[in-house]
Motif scaffolding. Structure first.
Motif, short mmCIF file in Angstrom:
data_model
loop_
_atom_site.label_atom_id
_atom_site.label_comp_id
_atom_site.label_asym_id
_atom_site.label_seq_id
_atom_site.Cartn_x
_atom_site.Cartn_y
_atom_site.Cartn_z
N ASN A 125 -2.03 30.35 -90.63
CA ASN A 125 -2.27 28.64 -90.56
C ASN A 125 -0.61 27.74 -91.68
OD1 ASN A 125 -4.66 29.52 -89.09
ND2 ASN A 125 -6.17 29.29 -91.43
N LEU A 126 -0.24 28.71 -92.21
CA LEU A 126 0.93 27.92 -92.99
C LEU A 126 2.07 28.55 -92.37
CD1 LEU A 126 1.54 26.12 -95.57
CD2 LEU A 126 2.89 29.01 -96.48
N GLY A 127 1.93 29.38 -91.35
CA GLY A 127 3.36 29.49 -90.08
C GLY A 127 3.44 28.57 -89.62
N LYS A 128 1.72 28.75 -89.20
CA LYS A 128 1.91 27.57 -87.90
C LYS A 128 1.57 25.84 -87.72
CE LYS A 128 -2.29 30.31 -85.56
NZ LYS A 128 -3.50 30.60 -84.89
N ILE A 129 1.58 25.42 -89.72
CA ILE A 129 1.55 24.17 -89.96
C ILE A 129 3.06 23.94 -89.91
CG2 ILE A 129 1.03 23.11 -91.74
CD1 ILE A 129 -1.65 24.19 -92.29
N VAL A 130 3.81 24.67 -90.47
CA VAL A 130 5.85 24.49 -90.37
C VAL A 130 6.37 25.24 -89.52
CG1 VAL A 130 7.10 25.51 -91.68
CG2 VAL A 130 5.12 25.27 -93.07
N TYR A 131 6.06 25.44 -88.83
CA TYR A 131 7.01 25.77 -87.38
C TYR A 131 6.42 25.21 -86.52
CZ TYR A 131 9.34 29.04 -90.37
OH TYR A 131 10.35 29.79 -91.19
N GLY A 132 5.50 24.92 -86.18
CA GLY A 132 4.41 24.61 -85.13
C GLY A 132 3.60 25.63 -84.81
N PRO A 133 2.73 25.25 -83.55
CA PRO A 133 1.70 26.67 -83.54
C PRO A 133 1.91 26.98 -81.82
CG PRO A 133 0.71 24.07 -82.86
CD PRO A 133 1.74 24.12 -83.44
N THR A 134 3.42 26.16 -81.65
CA THR A 134 3.26 26.87 -80.04
C THR A 134 5.22 27.50 -80.54
OG1 THR A 134 4.44 25.01 -79.45
CG2 THR A 134 2.51 24.91 -78.49
N SER A 135 5.10 28.06 -81.53
CA SER A 135 6.51 28.39 -81.51
C SER A 135 6.59 29.37 -82.14
CB SER A 135 7.26 27.50 -83.02
OG SER A 135 8.21 28.16 -83.42
#
Length: 141
Positions: free
Chosen positions: A12-22
């Motif tokens: 979840n943190l990765g999606k928030i920081v980098y963007g869910p499509t990245s």
């Protein structure tokens, strides 16, 4: 914090920081999960500390996740726990709750007060753990 939920926090943190499509969030989270599996919570926290999110929501989530991992670090030594033959997921605990509580307290038509339910759970734990005789000896004697 069990391993499944710790991994979920990292994803979840990765999606928030980098963007869910990245694709970058998946790489980052996978590397952190490897560190987590090895029981190296400090490396995970250090990696989180190097993140520089721009959005306020991401900054807040990062701070919260770092705090959670730091305060639970000793409970997240998954490699050590596994080497001792311990479970690192919540499934065993959840199954135990279903067995101890659900099978006894959630039968059709039952109603419990908190005090009565707590007493019954204590008795049920004694029975299921094979400690009924010890309990009875202390209660009667």
């Amino acid at each position: 914090m069990d391993l499944y939920h710790a991994r979920e926090h990292l994803a979840n943190l990765g999606k928030i920081v980098y963007g869910p499509t990245s694709p970058q969030w998946k790489e980052w989270a996978a590397a952190r999960c490897d560190q987590l599996d090895a029981g190296n919570v400090e490396a995970v926290v250090a990696s989180m500390g190097r993140l520089r999110p721009r959005e306020t929501k991401a900054q807040e989530e990062l701070r919260k996740t770092i705090d959670d991992f730091q305060s639970n670090a000793e409970r997240m030594r998954y490699a050590d726990f596994r080497s001792q033959g311990l479970f690192v997921g919540s499934g065993v605990v959840e199954a135990g709750c279903k067995t101890i509580v659900g099978q006894r307290l959630k039968q059709s038509g039952m109603r419990w007060t908190v005090r009565g339910a707590n007493a019954m759970i204590a008795l049920r734990c004694c029975q299921v753990s094979g400690r009924w005789e010890d309990f009875w000896a202390r209660s009667v004697g």
